[in-house]
Design a protein around this motif. Structure first.
Motif, mmCIF file in Angstrom:
data_model
loop_
_atom_site.group_PDB
_atom_site.id
_atom_site.type_symbol
_atom_site.label_atom_id
_atom_site.label_comp_id
_atom_site.label_asym_id
_atom_site.label_seq_id
_atom_site.Cartn_x
_atom_site.Cartn_y
_atom_site.Cartn_z
ATOM 1 N N ARG A 337 -13.056 9.588 -13.861
ATOM 2 C CA ARG A 337 -14.481 9.919 -14.066
ATOM 3 C C ARG A 337 -15.136 8.873 -14.975
ATOM 4 N N GLY A 338 -14.431 8.544 -16.037
ATOM 5 C CA GLY A 338 -14.983 7.547 -16.972
ATOM 6 C C GLY A 338 -15.193 6.205 -16.280
ATOM 7 N N ILE A 339 -14.229 5.829 -15.435
ATOM 8 C CA ILE A 339 -14.347 4.528 -14.743
ATOM 9 C C ILE A 339 -15.519 4.574 -13.757
ATOM 10 N N THR A 340 -15.659 5.715 -13.066
ATOM 11 C CA THR A 340 -16.784 5.869 -12.130
ATOM 12 C C THR A 340 -18.111 5.683 -12.875
ATOM 13 N N VAL A 351 -17.787 4.547 -4.617
ATOM 14 C CA VAL A 351 -17.236 5.640 -3.816
ATOM 15 C C VAL A 351 -16.160 6.298 -4.676
ATOM 16 N N ALA A 352 -16.355 7.566 -4.999
ATOM 17 C CA ALA A 352 -15.421 8.268 -5.885
ATOM 18 C C ALA A 352 -14.588 9.232 -5.051
ATOM 19 N N SER A 386 -26.183 6.161 -6.462
ATOM 20 C CA SER A 386 -25.249 5.030 -6.547
ATOM 21 C C SER A 386 -23.794 5.491 -6.398
ATOM 22 N N ILE A 387 -23.551 6.804 -6.498
ATOM 23 C CA ILE A 387 -22.176 7.314 -6.351
ATOM 24 C C ILE A 387 -22.097 8.246 -5.137
#
Ligand SMILES: CCCCCCCCCCCCC/C=C/C(=O)SCCNC(=O)CCNC(=O)[C@H](O)C(C)(C)COP(=O)(O)OP(=O)(O)OC[C@H]1O[C@@H](n2cnc3c(N)ncnc32)[C@H](O)[C@@H]1OP(=O)(O)O
Length: 746
Positions: A337-340, A351-352, A386-387
């Motif tokens: 989550r933090g990296i996303t 893209v998560a 953006s996600i």
């Protein structure tokens, strides 16, 4: 030197550019620019290379003197060159014998001038640059400029009158804030604070020139800041007491912020001349301090890590990064989550992917709120779309780069990499966020091992500045360059390191933790160990830190490594592979004590998830029983031993890492420790600290401890450390030469 042409009939700028100092090999040079006008105006164009060096100061002194002495000159404008006013003093000069005219009288002469002097600020006015501007009678700035007094971050204070003029100009509370934090402010904020007289969107020099002409002949009585008094405040004593408390709390032993408060106090309570004396005295104590040396070293170290190289010959300046517009994150636990969030904040489309429906649902809620909080804090906006989220890895087919952040389990990661290798475009960069697993092995699971690198983020990944970029044996220079560049784009300090268990940071940390456990066995308490480390300057001691990050994290790794076997008894309970081992952490986990999350760990907390660590009698009894069971007689352990055992063993591992070429230079290790592990910046990082303590002393203490604990092989001084000592203990900036001779695959 300075000629006025006779044919200046109409309003015009005739510019005579004179190089008054030739560029020396490493020193900046100054240029003098004279603008002539029917109402003559002297236009001092100052540091061409941003920073005051002796020659730049000399240039300013000479040209200001000429301008003031020339009756035809009515006003003076001081500006920088190439769109930058001045970034302050040349920090490299501080380490040498200082020469050339000093700043303080230079600025006094400008302020005392009987012709208006206007600072035209573009780019930056930092440190001595802003102090020069404060000595001018007027300050006009471009809207994009940034201003500040960052000396505190270099272990100094603004000693060219900054601590005395700023509070007189903008008031004590605002000046205290700027001077003790060293933060940069925008032109808009500087205008609001009263530092600037005018902000423009247009050509700042043109605006300043017009302005300078418009005030020609006006009285300057109200324009000399040194003649102002600080705005009166009702309770000065409590204001400064509070400020001191706040600063001491945040400084973790750094002395410069404390001296800054003392200097501002002098501005508020003493006449200007006495305040300047106090400023000078305080600066004298800071100037040659180890902390100033450490912070100035670290200033350059941070920049040096960007000039990475690998033993295979890949380098920052010859390796071309690939563009990354769309990235994917696999696994949406805490790290994912933090990296996303960090990728989205860097402007990438993300893209998560999370294959567990519940975890995906939670992430879909958590990530937007993390983004929202970040946007509020940073005053930024995020594109809401953006996600995109997905439950399947197939969704990453068209991305440029993937960061795998699944559970730290090799079998699981292998599977993910095999899948990615099939699903992704052939040129997609595949990165793993593993904190210790073998990047080469993961690369071997893919069709393009040259496109695999580690991107080791630190929790929380959208906040922590550090990123270890781990190159494998087959990682291509472009893959390393791309990960390094992406890290930079995400606002991280990216450090390139080689592939080994734990990479640089965690590998060193392992030795530090082991020593802390051994100290408990020998008679120390978590409180004693933590106090020593916190007084050294860590935000948290090792045990409080373990409680925060969760004791189960290390336990899982030790179990996977076959170390955490608490069924062993007698002497074998405390020995693994012939070396001393402490099962204390494993035993705590077996009692369900995982730290803050369970409300019990090395300390107790009022509830699971509680933050305030309290001494725990249960733990002390447990330690007593443990020692008795193993026939360990507790002894008195002092803070010095705690520091030497924990820090020197960590430093020793750092030398081993340098020796093996896992990190290219000491700056890399220092940046990793300051940005990722809370090493106090005013101590420069572990390798700089070793240099400060003296390499011989480090060797001597390690040898002594190794004699006392022969079953701890990591206490034996590393070969590189011994070689450096044998080479006369060269200063840290020369270590690379000794290392290079050893690892000369380059
Ligand atoms: C008994 C003894 C008594 C002793 C008393 C002594 C009295 C002495 C009195 C002296 C009084 C002096 C008072 C003034 C002090 C100062 O001014 S201290 C300096 C304050 N300024 C700063 O801290 C600014 C630092 N720099 C920056 O913030 C940024 O570099 C920048 C200016 C905003 C530019 O940023 P960016 O464009 O991102 O470039 P960078 O990559 O950061 O830097 C480019 C290269 O420039 C090098 N560099 C930067 N700043 C300095 C500097 N101030 N001095 C020297 N070199 C600098 C930087 O390292 C980069 O180079 P590389 O490392 O080679 O990449």
């Amino acid at each position: 030197m300075y000629n006025l042409p006779t044919n200046t009939k109409k309003w015009q700028f005739d510019i005579f550019l004179k190089k008054i100092f030739k560029k020396k090999t490493d020193a900046p040079f100054a240029q003098l620019l004279i603008n002539v006008h029917p109402l003559p105006l002297f236009h001092v164009k100052s540091p061409i290379f941003l920073f005051y060096s002796a020659s730049v100061r000399q240039g300013i002194v000479d040209s200001v003197k000429r301008a003031l002495g020339d009756q035809k000159v009515k006003s003076v404008v001081i500006c920088g060159q190439n769109g930058v006013f001045c970034g302050g003093a040349d920090i490299r000069e501080f380490g040498r014998q200082m020469s050339g005219p000093p700043l303080v009288p230079m600025i006094h002469d400008i302020e005392a001038a009987n012709k208006p002097v206007v600072a035209a600020i573009e780019g930056s006015a930092l440190g001595g640059g802003l102090e020069l501007a404060l000595g001018c009678h007027y300050r006009i700035s471009h809207s994009k400029a940034k201003l500040g007094l960052p000396e505190v971050t270099l272990g100094l204070l603004p000693a060219a009158g900054g601590t005395q003029r700023l509070p007189r100009l903008i008031g004590v509370p605002a000046a205290l804030n700027l001077i003790t934090t060293g933060r940069h402010v925008t032109a808009a904020e500087a205008l609001q604070l009263g530092i600037l007289d005018h902000v423009t969107e247009h050509n700042t020099v043109d605006v300043a020139v017009k302005f300078a002409l418009s005030v020609t002949g006006e009285s300057l009585d109200g324009r000399r800041i040194s003649s102002f008094s600080c705005a009166p405040l009702s309770d000065l004593d409590s204001l400064f007491e509070e400020a001191m408390l706040k600063v001491r709390g945040a400084a973790r032993g750094a002395i410069a912020p404390v001296a800054c408060v003392q200097a501002v106090r002098a501005a508020a309570t003493l006449p200007y001349a006495q305040g300047m004396e106090r400023e000078k005295e305080l600066m004298a104590t800071l100037f040659h301090s180890g902390q100033a040396r450490a912070l100035q070293y670290f200033f350059f170290a941070q920049r040096a890590v960007g000039r990475w190289s690998t033993p295979s010959g890949a380098r920052w300046d010859t390796s071309q990064p690939r563009p990354v517009r769309k990235a994917a994150v696999i696994g949406l636990g805490t790290m994912g989550r933090g990296i996303t969030v960090a990728l989205a904040q860097a402007g990438l489309s993300v893209v998560a992917v999370e294959t567990h429906a519940k975890q995906l649902m939670e992430a879909k809620k958590a990530v937007p709120s993390m983004l929202k909080r970040g946007a509020v804090r940073g005053g930024t906006t995020i594109e809401p779309d953006s996600i995109t989220y997905s439950e399947t890895v197939q969704a990453v087919a068209d991305v440029d780069l993937v960061i795998e952040a699944v559970f730290e389990d090799m079998a699981l990661k292998e599977k993910v990499f095999q899948q990615l290798s099939i699903v992704c475009k052939p040129d997609t960069l595949l990165c793993t966020n593993t904190s210790s697993l073998d990047v080469d092995h993961l690369a071997s699971q893919t069709r393009h091992p040259e496109l695999v690198v580690g991107m080791h983020f630190f929790a929380p990944a959208h906040v922590m500045k550090l990123l270890e970029v781990v190159y494998g044996r087959r990682s291509s220079p472009a893959a390393v360059a791309t990960a390094m560049q992406l890290g930079k784009k995400m606002g991280k300090v990216s450090v390139a390191v080689g592939n080994c268990r734990g990479f640089a940071g965690n590998r060193m940390l392992k030795r530090y933790l082991e020593q802390a456990f051994f100290l408990l066995e020998e008679g120390a308490t978590p409180e004693l160990v933590d106090r020593a480390l916190e007084e050294f300057g860590f935000p948290m001691g090792v045990f409080r830190m373990s409680d925060l990050s969760g004791l189960d994290v290390g336990w899982r790794v030790r179990k996977a490594d076959g170390l955490a076997d608490t069924s062993l008894t007698g002497t074998s309970a405390r020995v693994r592979q012939g070396c001393r081992y402490s099962p204390l952490g494993d035993l705590l986990c077996e009692h369900g004590r995982f730290g803050q999350k369970t409300g019990r760990g090395w300390y107790q907390y009022d509830k699971p998830g509680g933050r305030v660590a309290k001494s725990d009698p249960w733990l002390h009894n447990f330690l007593d029983e443990y020692r008795a069971r193993h026939g360990l007689v507790p002894r008195c352990i002092d803070q010095q031993e705690v520091l030497e055992r924990c820090l020197f063993v960590l430093i020793n591992e750092g030398f081993q890492i340098l020796e093996e070429g896992i990190a290219a230079g000491p700056e890399d290790i220092d940046a990793i420790y300051v940005f990722g592990y809370g090493w106090p910046r005013h101590r420069g990082g572990p390798m700089f600290y070793a240099d400060m303590v003296g390499l011989e002393r480090v060797v001597e203490r390690l040898e002594r401890y190794h004699q006392a604990h022969p079953n701890v092989p990591y206490l034996q001084p590393s070969g590189l450390l011994r070689r450096l000592v044998a080479n006369g203990s060269p200063p840290i900036h020369k270590w690379r030469n000794v290392i290079k001779n050893r690892n000369s695959q380059l």
